[in-house]
Design an enzyme around this catalytic site. Structure first.
Site, PDB file in Angstrom:
ATOM      1  N   HIS A 190      67.631  79.565  29.657  1.00 17.70           N
ATOM      2  CA  HIS A 190      67.080  79.522  31.021  1.00 17.70           C
ATOM      3  C   HIS A 190      67.749  80.499  31.962  1.00 17.70           C
ATOM      4  O   HIS A 190      67.102  81.095  32.819  1.00 17.70           O
ATOM      5  CB  HIS A 190      67.192  78.113  31.594  1.00 17.70           C
ATOM      6  N   ARG A 296      51.327  84.469  25.662  1.00 18.45           N
ATOM      7  CA  ARG A 296      51.824  83.709  24.511  1.00 18.45           C
ATOM      8  C   ARG A 296      52.293  82.353  25.027  1.00 18.45           C
ATOM      9  O   ARG A 296      53.284  82.273  25.747  1.00 18.45           O
ATOM     10  CB  ARG A 296      53.007  84.436  23.866  1.00 18.45           C
ATOM     11  N   ARG A 332      46.444  82.592  24.982  1.00 20.06           N
ATOM     12  CA  ARG A 332      46.348  82.433  23.530  1.00 20.06           C
ATOM     13  C   ARG A 332      46.745  81.010  23.152  1.00 20.06           C
ATOM     14  O   ARG A 332      47.809  80.528  23.560  1.00 20.06           O
ATOM     15  CB  ARG A 332      47.280  83.404  22.806  1.00 20.06           C
ATOM     16  N   GLU A 430      44.098  89.288  13.374  1.00 21.01           N
ATOM     17  CA  GLU A 430      45.429  89.486  12.795  1.00 21.01           C
ATOM     18  C   GLU A 430      45.373  89.480  11.279  1.00 21.01           C
ATOM     19  O   GLU A 430      46.379  89.714  10.615  1.00 21.01           O
ATOM     20  CB  GLU A 430      46.364  88.365  13.264  1.00 21.01           C
ATOM     21  N   ASN A 453      50.593  93.411  15.271  1.00 22.93           N
ATOM     22  CA  ASN A 453      51.877  93.068  14.651  1.00 22.93           C
ATOM     23  C   ASN A 453      51.627  92.320  13.342  1.00 22.93           C
ATOM     24  O   ASN A 453      52.182  92.641  12.300  1.00 22.93           O
ATOM     25  CB  ASN A 453      52.723  92.183  15.575  1.00 22.93           C
ATOM     26  N   ASP A 454      50.793  91.287  13.440  1.00 20.91           N
ATOM     27  CA  ASP A 454      50.486  90.528  12.225  1.00 20.91           C
ATOM     28  C   ASP A 454      49.485  91.268  11.356  1.00 20.91           C
ATOM     29  O   ASP A 454      49.547  91.190  10.132  1.00 20.91           O
ATOM     30  CB  ASP A 454      49.939  89.141  12.594  1.00 20.91           C
ATOM     31  N   ARG A 464      57.087  91.418   8.894  1.00 14.72           N
ATOM     32  CA  ARG A 464      57.300  92.156  10.140  1.00 14.72           C
ATOM     33  C   ARG A 464      58.733  92.074  10.639  1.00 14.72           C
ATOM     34  O   ARG A 464      59.178  92.899  11.437  1.00 14.72           O
ATOM     35  CB  ARG A 464      56.329  91.690  11.228  1.00 14.72           C
ATOM     36  N   CYS A 501      46.468  93.903  21.523  1.00 12.43           N
ATOM     37  CA  CYS A 501      47.585  93.274  22.232  1.00 12.43           C
ATOM     38  C   CYS A 501      48.868  93.265  21.407  1.00 12.43           C
ATOM     39  O   CYS A 501      49.855  92.672  21.813  1.00 12.43           O
ATOM     40  CB  CYS A 501      47.221  91.863  22.691  1.00 12.43           C
TER      41      CYS A 501
HETATM   42  C1  PEP Z   1      50.294  90.199  16.988  1.00 15.49           C
HETATM   43  O1  PEP Z   1      50.392  89.605  15.920  1.00 15.49           O
HETATM   44  O2  PEP Z   1      50.047  91.428  17.087  1.00 15.49           O
HETATM   45  C2  PEP Z   1      50.474  89.481  18.253  1.00 15.49           C
HETATM   46  C3  PEP Z   1      50.224  90.060  19.404  1.00 15.49           C
HETATM   47  O3  PEP Z   1      50.911  88.200  18.175  1.00 15.49           O
HETATM   48  P1  PEP Z   1      52.457  87.797  17.934  1.00 15.49           P
HETATM   49  O4  PEP Z   1      53.276  89.046  18.026  1.00 15.49           O
HETATM   50  O5  PEP Z   1      52.766  86.789  18.983  1.00 15.49           O
HETATM   51  O6  PEP Z   1      52.389  87.216  16.553  1.00 15.49           O
HETATM   52 MG    MG Z   2      50.444  87.475  15.857  1.00 11.63          MG
END
Ligand code: PEP
Ligand code: MG
Length: 576
Positions: A190, A296, A332, A430, A453-454, A464, A501
């Site tokens: 925090h 998120r 999300r 994803e 990312n995923d 990742r 994103c």
């Molecule tokens: C992603 O997977 O690209 C994403 C934006 O979600 P996170 O990074 O929260 O898994």
């Molecule tokens: Mg993701």
């Protein structure tokens, strides 16, 4: 001079005197006989009520001071003080370990915190501090120890501590707070969150800090994680230069915030922000985000020992919606499970959590989690436009799950007579398969967003988070670009919006490749908005398109990166 290295928790440089803050001391506990259990049980209940009321009062004060989101943290603590998980564990301690109310609640707080830390998740470990903080407050009330006076700072100072309980953090006079340097804690503690919300530097996890403290000045760099004790003249001068550079960069970025991200040949790209908490919203707005492309929501769920209520969620979502009005906020749905366990959601261990019961897949057994979130999002939509997207969607069946849950959530609100507004529904792309069969469900949705990312991790079968796999972790891989191109085509066919994103969107080089591939909405961390805006304004879309087409046939991510790095470097400043 001594230099320590910790974890960067809130960027910026601070230099000045330091003040060490000690946590409130634990009151003395005693053992009891069986005949005293009832009396101690009553004492515990009333101490918990008092502690909860005090925390509510802190929540109200912090909210009234203009920090509703930080206030909500204390609201959550107030609930935690009455949490049956904590109190029944304490009662068990009275029965089985013969502890009085003071000792029992302290032990219960420790046990619960230990359980949270044992889960090995950074966010949950940070929440363990909350549990300890609340248990200590109850214990002090049970022992009749009054609330100590709030720590004050006579002159502007850097606050130094082992760790800072949230209640102490929020009591510090903000105008005299130069920064935080903590021996322990994590970037999601925090104190770190509050520092980021206040825009003051913070370093956490600076091991050895308390043992090395010495008279003299202190300096911290919240961007690098460095702590300097009694800095010499050369270091002080260097830090002043860093501070000045950071101040100028921020001013420049803010100055450009109102410029559109439009290419030299007139193609406009919408830049959106990724946020994890509502308190990140104001800075993203100031840096020119035209809405939130990814909120998120895990943070809201992971930071506690019980599920957040619908009303709490409405408050968090609404705060972001109000900060961004009239631009939309994309919420999300919960992306937990697998590698991110939550204590109030017992799940069987899985051999391959990233391929397991993650995210929307939890809806099969816990639909209530998502229904509450959807109802909260629909209620927040009364304040401004809201979109809701589901993570880890694999195919049309998952999209149908989302639509059905949303239909049910709306029906429940209607039946309750609660005000709500419709939300746009979409999915995160994803999983490669979800892109490839997009035609089968895109027409039922309003939008889709590429979670690169995923998407990269599932496309190249590459973890990742594994530092040993660097070569595969560049999202400019031609395989990923091909999937992005597929998604662009299918989204256009279905007439739905498409954005990106994943972190890729905030990398100026990759952002150019995405624009060349046909992406017109990019969502990123607030600090990336200015560099990406500059990259887009310096580029020509026709050229980006030609390069992106050629990049699909490149043999490696390195080749694609070289191609767009050259374009970025050659781009001149944008026209007026
Ligand atoms: C992603 O997977 O690209 C994403 C934006 O979600 P996170 O990074 O929260 O898994
Ligand atoms: Mg993701």
């Amino acid at each position: 001079m001594r230099t320590l290295s910790g974890t960067p928790a809130s960027s910026g440089v601070a230099r000045g005197p330091w003040v060490r803050i000690e946590p409130p001391r634990e009151p003395v506990a005693r053992t009891i006989g069986q005949d005293e259990v009832e009396t101690e049980r009553a004492r515990l209940a009333s101490a918990a009520q008092v502690a909860s009321a005090e925390l509510e009062a802190i929540a109200d004060r912090v909210t009234a001071d203009g920090h509703p989101d930080e206030g909500a943290i204390f609201g959550a603590q107030a609930q935690m003080a009455l949490d049956p998980a904590l109190l029944s564990l304490a009662e068990q301690g009275m029965e089985e370990r013969h502890l009085d109310a003071t000792g029992a609640v302290l032990a219960a707080g420790r046990d619960l915190a230990e359980q949270l830390r044992a889960l090995g998740d950074e966010l949950l470990s940070a929440r363990a501090a909350d549990v300890g903080d609340v248990a200590l407050r109850i214990a002090r009330r049970a022992a009749g120890v009054p609330d100590g006076s709030l720590p004050g700072l006579d002159v502007p100072s850097i606050v130094v501590a082992e760790d800072l309980p949230p209640s102490v953090t929020a009591s510090l006079p903000r105008e005299r707070l130069l920064g935080f340097a903590l021996e322990s804690g994590s970037a999601t503690a925090h104190a770190a969150i509050l520092a980021r919300a206040y825009g003051i530097p913070a370093v956490v996890g600076a091991t050895g800090l308390l043992a090395t403290l010495a008279p003299g000045e202190m300096a911290i760099d919240g961007t690098t994680g460095e702590v300097f004790l009694d800095p010499d003249a050369a270091t002080s001068a260097e830090l002043d230069r860093r501070a000045e550079r950071a101040r100028r960069a921020e001013l420049e970025a803010r100055g450009e915030a109102s410029l559109p991200a439009v290419t030299r040949d007139g193609v406009e790209v919408t830049l959106l922000a990724n946020i994890g908490t509502p308190e990140e919203a104001p800075r993203a707005v100031e840096l020119g985000a035209r809405g939130v492309g990814l909120f998120r929501t895990e943070f809201l769920f992971l930071e506690r020992v019980t599920e957040p209520s619908e009303d709490e969620q409405v408050a968090a979502y609404r705060a972001a919606v109000e900060a961004f009005g009239p631009y939309p906020v994309t919420i999300r749905l919960l992306d937990v499970g697998g590698d991110k366990p939550i204590p109030y959601l017992p799940m069987a261990p899985e051999a391959n959590p990233f391929l397991g019961v993650r995210a929307l897949r939890l809806a099969a057994t816990r639909p209530g989690l998502f229904l509450t979130q959807l109802r909260a999002a629909m209620r927040a939509a009364v304040a401004g436009p809201v979109k809701v997207m589901a993570p880890m969607v694999a195919d049309a069946g998952d999209a149908t799950t989302l639509l059905e849950l949303a239909g049910q959530a709306a029906a429940e609100l209607r039946a309750r007579g609660v005000a709500f507004a419709p939300v746009d529904l979409g999915v995160m792309l994803e999983i490669p398969g979800a892109v490839l069969v997009g035609d089968s469900y895109f027409p039922k949705l309003a939008f889709a967003s590429l979670g690169t990312n995923d998407l990269l991790q599932y496309t190249l079968a590459v973890d990742r988070g594994n530092p040993g796999l660097g070569r595969y972790q560049d999202s400019l891989h031609p395989a990923l670009l091909r999937l992005v191109a597929e998604a662009v085509e299918r989204a256009a066919r279905a007439g739905i919006e498409l954005s990106v994103c994943g972190e890729m969107a905030g990398d100026p080089v990759a952002a150019l490749a995405l624009v060349g591939t046909g992406i017109r909405k990019l969502s990123m961390a607030a600090s990336s908005l200015a560099p990406v805006r500059r990259a887009v304004r310096g580029a020509e879309e026709a050229r980006l398109r030609a390069e992106a087409r050629a990049a699909l046939d490149d043999a490696s991510a390195a080749a694609v990166r070289a191609r767009f790095t050259a374009l970025l470097a050659s781009a001149g400043p944008a026209g007026a």
